[in-house]
Design an enzyme around this catalytic site. Structure first.
Site, PDB file in Angstrom:
ATOM      1  N   PRO A  88       0.836  -1.200   0.000  1.00 53.37           N
ATOM      2  CG  PRO A  88      -0.046  -1.079   2.160  1.00 53.37           C
ATOM      3  CD  PRO A  88       0.776  -1.952   1.262  1.00 53.37           C
ATOM      4  N   GLY A  92       3.901   3.534   5.208  1.00 53.16           N
ATOM      5  CA  GLY A  92       5.066   3.311   6.067  1.00 53.16           C
ATOM      6  C   GLY A  92       5.822   2.036   5.756  1.00 53.16           C
ATOM      7  N   GLY A  94       7.481   1.669   2.846  1.00 53.24           N
ATOM      8  CA  GLY A  94       8.523   1.981   1.869  1.00 53.24           C
ATOM      9  C   GLY A  94       8.119   1.710   0.433  1.00 53.24           C
ATOM     10  CG  ASP A 139      11.802   4.145   3.496  1.00 53.62           C
ATOM     11  OD1 ASP A 139      12.163   3.857   4.638  1.00 53.62           O
ATOM     12  OD2 ASP A 139      10.671   4.592   3.228  1.00 53.62           O
TER      13      ASP A 139
END
Ligand code: PMV
Length: 298
Positions: A88, A92, A94, A139
């Site tokens: 998604p 959060g 990455g 990330d």
């Protein structure tokens, strides 16, 4: 095919932007990309049904990110890059970094350029900068390399050898948030109240150091407690939401050893550490349909 994985930050998000260490794990879910020579440069994003031309001045950040990546290659044919993603966005996990890594990996593949996964992660920082303004780089580094690792801004990832597999359950709150805005909000708090926020970052660093030892020693109970403490410190920076608090409590009631926000917060995802796969399944059921289990070995 190019691939970039998603990541879960175990501890240290936000503080990591300001030079403190963080621990993250790579997960199996991620983004895939395929690049083929074409009539003109085009980025096709299947999950959002988008077809975008690169444009350094473009209104859409993806256009600017694609342009920033393409600028790094000399002497190449026009390329069509098609992306699929299993993560998604704004959650959060990455997603944007995974797409950036997958796109560069795919372009490298078609142009027969070889570089290490660590170099690939570094190359994707230009992509992340378009989206996040001031990314720490965690990330993109984790997306390329994976495993369990300690990250400090500007330094290579340091792998952490985990004595036991880490059973994580990741739950999405359904509220998406902007990393750029959450990072800016912490920056404002730091400017207004440097002592309080500085102490919070220093406390997070202590948790990260202890968590490294807990992971290396296979002490999952200690790791769970450190996650809970890190969650409280993130809440004190106003990064949690009512939904995330409720989800963390549900996970703890279902047997989690610890639970916290992961990533930018303000919505997005939380995760729980489970003592074993059976408990992880119970936590996943308690959290609902969208939650998933990620078992990390390192
Ligand atoms: O973009 P997210 O939600 O995966 O979070 C990134 C982690 C932060 O520490 C909040 C920002 C950064 O650049 O490290």
């Amino acid at each position: 095919m190019g691939f970039g994985r998603g990541k879960v930050i175990l501890l240290g998000e936000h503080a990591v932007v300001h030079g403190y260490p963080a621990i993250a794990v790579g997960i199996e879910k991620g983004a895939h990309a395929e690049a083929v020579p074409a009539e003109r440069d085009l980025l096709l994003l299947d999950p959002w049904d988008l077809a975008l031309a690169p444009d350094p001045e473009g209104g859409e950040p993806l256009q600017r990110a694609f342009a920033a990546v393409l600028r790094r290659y000399d002497d190449r044919p026009p390329l069509e890059v098609r992306v699929t993603a299993e993560l998604p966005a704004g959650a959060g996990l990455g997603c944007s970094a995974a797409i950036g890594v997958a796109v560069i990996d795919a372009i490298d593949g078609v142009l027969r350029i070889t570089r290490s996964r660590a170099e690939l992660g570094e190359a994707a920082l230009v992509w992340e900068e378009v989206f996040h303004g001031n990314p720490s780089g965690i990330d993109n580094a984790m997306s390329a390399v994976g495993g369990v690792a300690l990250f400090v801004r500007g330094k290579p990832l340091r792998p952490i050898h985990s004595r036991k597999p880490l059973c994580l359950v990741v739950g999405f709150s359904g509220e998406s948030s902007s990393t750029r805005e959450m990072v800016a909000s912490v920056q404002r708090q730091l400017e207004r109240d440097p002592d309080r926020v500085g102490n919070t970052f220093a406390a997070i660093e202590t948790l990260v150091r202890n968590a490294t030892l807990a992971i290396e020693g296979g002490d999952l109970i200690a790791l769970g407690q450190l996650l809970d403490l890190n969650h409280r410190l993130l809440s004190s920076l106003m990064l949690s939401t009512t939904k995330i608090e409720a989800m963390c409590q549900i996970a703890r009631d279902a047997g989690a050893l610890g639970a916290k926000i992961t990533g930018a917060g303000g919505g997005g995802c939380m995760f729980a550490l489970a003592p074993d796969l059976d408990t992880a399944d119970r936590i996943r059921e308690a959290l609902g349909r969208e939650a998933f289990v990620a078992e990390v070995h390192a």
